[in-house]
Design a protein around this motif. Structure first.
Motif, PDB file in Angstrom:
ATOM      1  N   ARG A  51       0.839  -1.209   0.000  1.00 48.80           N
ATOM      2  CA  ARG A  51       0.000   0.000   0.000  1.00 48.80           C
ATOM      3  C   ARG A  51       0.875   1.260   0.000  1.00 48.80           C
ATOM      4  N   LEU A  52       1.979   1.238   0.749  1.00 47.90           N
ATOM      5  CA  LEU A  52       2.908   2.375   0.764  1.00 47.90           C
ATOM      6  C   LEU A  52       3.523   2.579  -0.618  1.00 47.90           C
ATOM      7  N   ALA A  53       3.881   1.481  -1.289  1.00 44.93           N
ATOM      8  CA  ALA A  53       4.496   1.576  -2.616  1.00 44.93           C
ATOM      9  C   ALA A  53       3.517   2.123  -3.645  1.00 44.93           C
ATOM     10  N   ILE A  54       2.248   1.680  -3.568  1.00 47.42           N
ATOM     11  CA  ILE A  54       1.254   2.113  -4.551  1.00 47.42           C
ATOM     12  C   ILE A  54       0.800   3.542  -4.287  1.00 47.42           C
ATOM     13  N   ASN A  55       0.450   3.837  -3.026  1.00 50.26           N
ATOM     14  CA  ASN A  55      -0.163   5.132  -2.718  1.00 50.26           C
ATOM     15  C   ASN A  55       0.833   6.277  -2.640  1.00 50.26           C
ATOM     16  N   GLU A  56       2.028   6.025  -2.105  1.00 53.06           N
ATOM     17  CA  GLU A  56       2.991   7.107  -1.895  1.00 53.06           C
ATOM     18  C   GLU A  56       4.249   6.958  -2.726  1.00 53.06           C
ATOM     19  N   GLY A  57       4.364   5.865  -3.488  1.00 51.83           N
ATOM     20  CA  GLY A  57       5.530   5.675  -4.326  1.00 51.83           C
ATOM     21  C   GLY A  57       6.803   5.417  -3.547  1.00 51.83           C
ATOM     22  N   LYS A  58       6.677   4.906  -2.313  1.00 46.74           N
ATOM     23  CA  LYS A  58       7.840   4.621  -1.473  1.00 46.74           C
ATOM     24  C   LYS A  58       7.940   3.119  -1.240  1.00 46.74           C
ATOM     25  N   TYR A  59       9.155   2.615  -1.342  1.00 50.08           N
ATOM     26  CA  TYR A  59       9.371   1.182  -1.109  1.00 50.08           C
ATOM     27  C   TYR A  59      10.312   1.033   0.079  1.00 50.08           C
ATOM     28  N   ASN A  60       9.793   0.448   1.163  1.00 50.78           N
ATOM     29  CA  ASN A  60      10.587   0.323   2.387  1.00 50.78           C
ATOM     30  C   ASN A  60      10.268  -1.002   3.060  1.00 50.78           C
ATOM     31  N   ALA A  61      11.252  -1.920   3.047  1.00 51.87           N
ATOM     32  CA  ALA A  61      11.062  -3.238   3.641  1.00 51.87           C
ATOM     33  C   ALA A  61      11.807  -3.381   4.963  1.00 51.87           C
ATOM     34  N   GLN A  62      12.115  -2.266   5.606  1.00 52.01           N
ATOM     35  CA  GLN A  62      12.900  -2.311   6.835  1.00 52.01           C
ATOM     36  C   GLN A  62      12.199  -3.072   7.956  1.00 52.01           C
ATOM     37  N   ASN A  63      10.873  -2.997   8.002  1.00 55.33           N
ATOM     38  CA  ASN A  63      10.133  -3.655   9.079  1.00 55.33           C
ATOM     39  C   ASN A  63       9.529  -4.986   8.660  1.00 55.33           C
ATOM     40  N   LEU A  64       9.904  -5.464   7.505  1.00 59.60           N
ATOM     41  CA  LEU A  64       9.348  -6.716   7.002  1.00 59.60           C
ATOM     42  C   LEU A  64       9.973  -7.898   7.745  1.00 59.60           C
ATOM     43  N   PRO A  65       9.171  -8.765   8.375  1.00 60.96           N
ATOM     44  CA  PRO A  65       9.739  -9.905   9.116  1.00 60.96           C
ATOM     45  C   PRO A  65      10.328 -10.952   8.175  1.00 60.96           C
ATOM     46  N   LEU A  66      11.513 -11.452   8.516  1.00 61.04           N
ATOM     47  CA  LEU A  66      12.177 -12.493   7.741  1.00 61.04           C
ATOM     48  C   LEU A  66      12.177 -13.807   8.521  1.00 61.04           C
ATOM     49  N   ARG A  67      12.514 -14.885   7.824  1.00 62.47           N
ATOM     50  CA  ARG A  67      12.569 -16.226   8.414  1.00 62.47           C
ATOM     51  C   ARG A  67      11.217 -16.691   8.959  1.00 62.47           C
ATOM     52  N   ILE A  75       1.229 -15.089  -8.800  1.00 60.25           N
ATOM     53  CA  ILE A  75       2.558 -15.378  -8.261  1.00 60.25           C
ATOM     54  C   ILE A  75       2.492 -15.543  -6.747  1.00 60.25           C
ATOM     55  N   ASP A  76       3.168 -16.564  -6.235  1.00 61.99           N
ATOM     56  CA  ASP A  76       3.383 -16.764  -4.808  1.00 61.99           C
ATOM     57  C   ASP A  76       4.838 -16.411  -4.520  1.00 61.99           C
ATOM     58  N   TYR A  77       5.067 -15.520  -3.556  1.00 61.19           N
ATOM     59  CA  TYR A  77       6.424 -15.028  -3.328  1.00 61.19           C
ATOM     60  C   TYR A  77       6.703 -14.896  -1.827  1.00 61.19           C
ATOM     61  N   THR A  78       7.996 -14.883  -1.468  1.00 57.26           N
ATOM     62  CA  THR A  78       8.428 -14.850  -0.075  1.00 57.26           C
ATOM     63  C   THR A  78       8.685 -13.428   0.412  1.00 57.26           C
ATOM     64  N   ASN A  79       8.705 -13.264   1.730  1.00 62.69           N
ATOM     65  CA  ASN A  79       9.071 -11.971   2.306  1.00 62.69           C
ATOM     66  C   ASN A  79      10.494 -11.575   1.924  1.00 62.69           C
ATOM     67  N   GLU A  80      11.380 -12.561   1.888  1.00 64.09           N
ATOM     68  CA  GLU A  80      12.770 -12.268   1.565  1.00 64.09           C
ATOM     69  C   GLU A  80      12.945 -11.721   0.155  1.00 64.09           C
ATOM     70  N   THR A  81      12.059 -12.123  -0.747  1.00 65.02           N
ATOM     71  CA  THR A  81      12.111 -11.568  -2.105  1.00 65.02           C
ATOM     72  C   THR A  81      11.850 -10.075  -2.081  1.00 65.02           C
ATOM     73  N   LEU A  82      10.859  -9.633  -1.287  1.00 62.07           N
ATOM     74  CA  LEU A  82      10.587  -8.201  -1.156  1.00 62.07           C
ATOM     75  C   LEU A  82      11.745  -7.484  -0.463  1.00 62.07           C
ATOM     76  N   ALA A  83      12.345  -8.159   0.521  1.00 61.86           N
ATOM     77  CA  ALA A  83      13.434  -7.519   1.277  1.00 61.86           C
ATOM     78  C   ALA A  83      14.660  -7.284   0.403  1.00 61.86           C
ATOM     79  N   ILE A  84      15.024  -8.252  -0.449  1.00 60.12           N
ATOM     80  CA  ILE A  84      16.225  -8.087  -1.275  1.00 60.12           C
ATOM     81  C   ILE A  84      16.031  -6.997  -2.310  1.00 60.12           C
ATOM     82  N   LEU A  85      14.752  -6.745  -2.709  1.00 61.71           N
ATOM     83  CA  LEU A  85      14.488  -5.654  -3.640  1.00 61.71           C
ATOM     84  C   LEU A  85      14.725  -4.297  -3.002  1.00 61.71           C
ATOM     85  N   ASP A  86      14.655  -4.260  -1.660  1.00 65.95           N
ATOM     86  CA  ASP A  86      14.932  -3.014  -0.933  1.00 65.95           C
ATOM     87  C   ASP A  86      16.436  -2.861  -0.719  1.00 65.95           C
ATOM     88  N   THR A  87      17.041  -3.784   0.030  1.00 63.70           N
ATOM     89  CA  THR A  87      18.489  -3.761   0.259  1.00 63.70           C
ATOM     90  C   THR A  87      18.946  -5.087   0.847  1.00 63.70           C
TER      91      THR A  87
END
Length: 451
Positions: A50-66, A108-120
């Motif tokens: 929603r942040l990426a679509i509405n505000e054009g910001k991509y931030n995966a800092q708080n995305l839980p991994l593992r 598409i089925d995708y993992t949290n880590e996929t979104l995280a690597i797109l950030d940093t």
């Protein structure tokens, strides 16, 4: 739009008739006017999306991994660029139609880590990650040129067919069955292991252009649809379809890659996140072979049960309908309960639905329809669509909650030419003097004789 007797209904459900005796004119078309449906949804990490679509910001800092969480996203586009339908014969209520569609499907089925690597890559610690990129999905788009034919088998039963010639536009399919990532800051590298498969009609984005939208039939295909309906004396209406059973053959310049690679991405401190992401993504296309392959299109099987009730002595009718639609070769499907309230030429429908991706929708549909004109618009996912548009317009990621989704469809059609009058009213009625059995009666009689 099931059982609305609109042009859209007639082309999507082959057995459905769209002309009214003594009222409709002989020809029907949308004349290149809007006739389309768009829908999409994403389940998982909704705030990030929603942040990426509405505000054009991509931030995966708080995305839980593992966590092992698998997220899902899908889209469906169905645009009728041109439709043309002819009333062929009063006897057996024969109708012949031609259409040109633009179709697109993706899941598409995708993992949290996929979104995280797109950030940093810095989101990852130095402990090994297993199954980090186990993603699975496809995206396919194509032109569909179709001929439909329907007729009554008798007073209760009708049959219809739809034959289609396809022209593929784009195709991508990725399946990762095993993956591994290890961040090694001491040696300034990332170790990545990936195993799976990848197919695509192109590998570089510069291969895509507006020219791809022109139907060239370099990637040809075929599809077949068959439908039937039954109108009981009690007023119960039944309809069943097998839709778009077909395939596309992608030309020899397409790519197939059986992925089984171990890659060390070095000099991390000297590279940008984009460069690192590109090197990871290149694992899917490295050492790929050019080869032709076949892909099934998104075939479905549908079933509908409905009955109309007249409310007192007024012009109001209420028609509840149960609809189940299941994808045959890909994930997904829907079960919907349509509540249609009609007053003369205007109908409003409230549609609670369950999507087989474990999502619940509430839709709303409006149809204004006379024998020679129709216009409709609606949404299968009304509340999500409203909040999604509101959030995007106001550029506010705080608007909306839960999964992300949107859906919208609309259409406009006209009928023209001579009126298809009852034979008692006209000497030029199509089909008068036609003593032949219907096409399907002749077809089924051939099969019965062989037995």
């Amino acid at each position: 739009m099931f059982n609305t007797k609109t042009l859209f209904d007639g082309f999507e459900n082959p057995a459905q008739k769209t002309f009214v005796l003594d009222s409709s004119r002989k020809f029907a078309s949308n004349f290149f006017l809007p006739y389309f449906g768009l829908s999409g949804a994403n389940k998982g990490n909704s705030d990030l999306i929603r942040l990426a679509i509405n505000e054009g910001k991509y931030n995966a800092q708080n995305l839980p991994l593992r966590t092992g969480n698998i997220n899902s996203a899908y889209e469906n586009i169905n645009i009728y660029l041109l439709t043309f339908r002819i009333f062929k014969s009063y006897k057996w209520q024969k109708e012949l139609g031609f259409s040109w569609q633009l179709r697109s499907d993706a899941h598409i089925d995708y993992t949290n880590e996929t979104l995280a690597i797109l950030d940093t890559y810095k989101r990852f610690d130095t402990n090994p990650y297993d199954d980090v990129f186990n993603n699975d999905g496809y995206a396919q788009s194509y032109h569909q040129f179709s001929m439909t034919y329907r007729e009554n088998y008798n007073k209760r039963i009708a049959f219809g067919v739809k034959l289609s010639l396809l022209s593929g536009i784009t195709y991508n399919k990725l399946n990762i069955s095993d993956s591994y990532l290890l961040l090694d800051p001491a040696n300034d590298l990332i170790n990545v292991r990936v195993k799976g498969s990848y197919k695509a009609s192109f590998t570089e984005t510069d291969e895509l252009s507006s020219r791809n939208l022109i139907p060239t039939f370099k990637n040809p295909g075929m599809a077949f649809s068959f439908g039937t309906s039954y109108q009981a004396k009690s007023g119960v209406f039944l309809m069943a379809n097998v839709k778009d059973l077909g395939f596309i053959k992608w030309r020899k310049s397409a790519y197939i890659n059986k992925i089984n690679s171990i890659v060390n991405i070095q000099n991390l401190s000297q590279k940008s996140s984009t460069q690192i992401n590109n090197e990871i993504a290149d694992v899917a296309t490295d050492e790929s072979d050019s080869a032709s392959f076949y892909s099934p299109i998104n075939a479905k099987i549908d079933f509908m049960l409905s009955k109309a009730f007249t409310l007192s002595t007024t012009d109001f009718t209420y028609t509840p309908s149960l609809i189940i639609s299941k994808n045959l070769f890909y994930k997904g499907g829907d079960a919907a309960f349509v509540n249609k309230l009609k007053y003369r030429d205007l109908a409003i429908s409230a549609i609670p639905a369950y999507n087989f991706n474990n999502l619940f929708f509430v839709g709303l549909q409006g149809v204004y329809q006379t024998p020679n004109f129709e216009v409709f618009l609606g949404s299968d996912n009304l509340f999500k669509t409203v909040t999604q548009i509101n959030g995007a317009v106001n550029r506010d990621a705080g608007i909306g909650s839960g999964y992300n989704g949107a859906s919208f469809y609309m259409g406009l059609g006209f009928k023209f030419g001579n009126t298809v009058e009852h034979p008692q009213n006209s000497s030029t009625m199509p089909g008068i003097g036609d003593e032949q059995k219907s096409f399907f009666q002749r077809l089924f009689s051939v099969f019965s004789k062989k037995k």
